[in-house]
Design an enzyme around this catalytic site. Structure first.
Site, short mmCIF file in Angstrom:
data_model
loop_
_atom_site.label_atom_id
_atom_site.label_comp_id
_atom_site.label_asym_id
_atom_site.label_seq_id
_atom_site.Cartn_x
_atom_site.Cartn_y
_atom_site.Cartn_z
NE ARG A 24 -4.17 -1.62 0.24
CZ ARG A 24 -4.25 -2.89 -0.15
NH1 ARG A 24 -3.23 -3.46 -0.78
NH2 ARG A 24 -5.34 -3.59 0.05
CB SER A 28 -8.91 -1.02 4.07
OG SER A 28 -9.24 -2.33 3.72
CD GLU A 43 -5.87 1.38 1.94
OE1 GLU A 43 -6.83 1.81 1.28
OE2 GLU A 43 -5.63 0.17 2.12
#
Ligand code: FAD
Ligand code: EPU
Length: 338
Positions: A164, A238, A334
């Site tokens: 990520r 998320s 995130e």
């Protein structure tokens, strides 16, 4: 192509959280040359933000600058030796690219079916799902440097992809506008069913040798069941990353919480399922004012309709605090916060 800048535009339909914020200026980029014009006009010397489909951003305030929304279209391919090379413009919808590849029987991106967003954003956080990450299929991207006004190419090694993360989210945050991405897909692609949920869904459907198309269908079905559809329930997938911890920290946590969910990364690091940590703190399905934690996946924060970005951020901070108090782990967001 003319550079029509709009003023005082609502961003409600340009972010999947559906929060009501406005921006001072807004431009839709349908042709790369518009970026050069913007540069020549000095637009990148003031505050600006590059937006794709807004599925990984949380606006906590009105944006006092220029939103540069990437809307360029086009997908082409070439076949060389053992690879299919597919090049897509930044504004192409990611899932359309996946189905373009499926329809051409090009394997490699099918596990990433139904991830919202645009192609141009896909390298920024190295999107990943169901056993595949963008870095596995990324060849190169073309990008516009807002500090020099030049176009440049980034090869895979230049992008410093990790879980990520990429150079576009760290060292070069906010500097480059990615205008197209080229994917390198193996002709003799091996279907990847390593992620447990895929095998369970294939077994349910009685499929033992899945095709590329069947994997894309199965992954899409799993996602529909687990994740809220942003067109009806505001969310950005998320909200947090799954945290990496050292083997020592993991062993002591596991001794205390034997059902903790983890993934082996290497001999030094273990990845923990943040969803499990958050659920263990009692947050799954919980309502906090105008904000709720998704009932099927505690990593997903949702807007019940009239939440502001600040409301959502406040709830996320409560989750961070609770997880820290119980497990001593600091969750990292995130989602890009503005
Ligand atoms: P935006 O949200 O518009 O932007 C995200 C970031 O990228 C910003 O920093 C922005 O400045 C930058 N950016 C966007 N376009 C460009 C460009 N052309 N050039 C340079 N910078 C750019 N992500 C996963 O990895 N895996 C998942 O499984 C997943 N599931 C999701 C499920 C749901 C329901 C939702 C809503 C989101 C999910 N996400 C997932 C997050 C999201 O889909 C990805 O992060 C996606 O890549 C964001 O694309 P976007 O076009 O919406 O980017
Ligand atoms: N889990 C719980 N409780 C929850 C949620 C999950 O116990 O509320 C457990 C599950 O039972 C499972 C494990 O945690 O054993 C992992 O869950 P899941 O398969 O749903 O994946 P995840 O780790 O929660 C990650 C990505 C998703 C991606 C899926 C599938 C991150 C931060 N999230 O979620 O990406 O779609 O894997 O590969 O890495 C996103 O980035 O926006 C996103 C949705």
């Amino acid at each position: 192509m003319s550079n029509t800048i709009q003023h005082q535009i609502s961003l409600k339909n340009y972010n999947t959280f559906g929060v009501e914020v406005s921006c001072e200026k807004f431009i839709n980029i349908r042709d790369e040359s518009q970026l050069v014009t913007l540069f020549n006009d000095g637009a990148f010397l003031k505050e600006f933000f590059v937006l794709g489909a807004g599925s990984n951003v949380l606006f906590t305030r009105d944006f006092d600058g220029l939103i540069v929304r990437m809307d360029t279209k086009g997908i082409t391919y070439s076949i060389e030796d053992d690879f299919n090379y597919v090049t897509a413009s930044a504004g192409e919808i990611w899932n359309d690219l996946v189905w373009y590849c499926v329809d051409h029987n090009f394997g490699g991106v099918e596990n990433l079916a139904l991830i919202p967003g645009t192609v141009g954003a896909s390298p920024v956080q190295n999107i990943g799902a169901y056993g595949t990450e963008l870095m596995d299929v990324f060849h190169s991207c073309r990008a516009f440097d807002t500090t020099t006004g030049q176009f440049t190419n980034f090869q895979r090694a230049d992008c410093k992809f990790t879980y990520r993360d990429s150079i576009f989210k760290s060292t070069y945050k906010g500097r480059f506008v990615i205008t197209s991405v080229t994917f390198k897909l193996q002709k003799h692609h091996k279907i990847n069913t390593t992620y447990g949920a895929i095998n369970m869904e294939l077994a349910k459907r009685g499929i033992s040798s899945p095709t590329i198309r069947e994997i894309a269908e199965v992954v899409s079905a799993i996602r529909v069941e687990k994740l809220p559809d942003p067109s009806t329930i505001g969310n950005a997938g998320s909200f947090f990353k799954n945290p990496l911890v050292s083997s020592e920290v993991f062993e002591s946590l596991q001794a205390q919480y034997p059902t903790i969910i983890s993934y082996f990364v290497d001999e030094n690091y273990i990845k923990l399922a943040a969803g499990w940590l958050i659920e263990s703190c009692g947050w799954k399905g919980k309502v906090d004012g105008n904000v709720a934690i998704w009932k099927n996946q505690a990593l997903v924060i949702t807007n019940l309709g009239s939440a502001s970005g600040a409301d959502i951020y406040t709830t996320s901070s409560k989750i961070v605090n609770d997880v820290y108090k119980k497990f001593g782990i600091t969750l990292e967001r995130e989602v890009n916060i503005l």
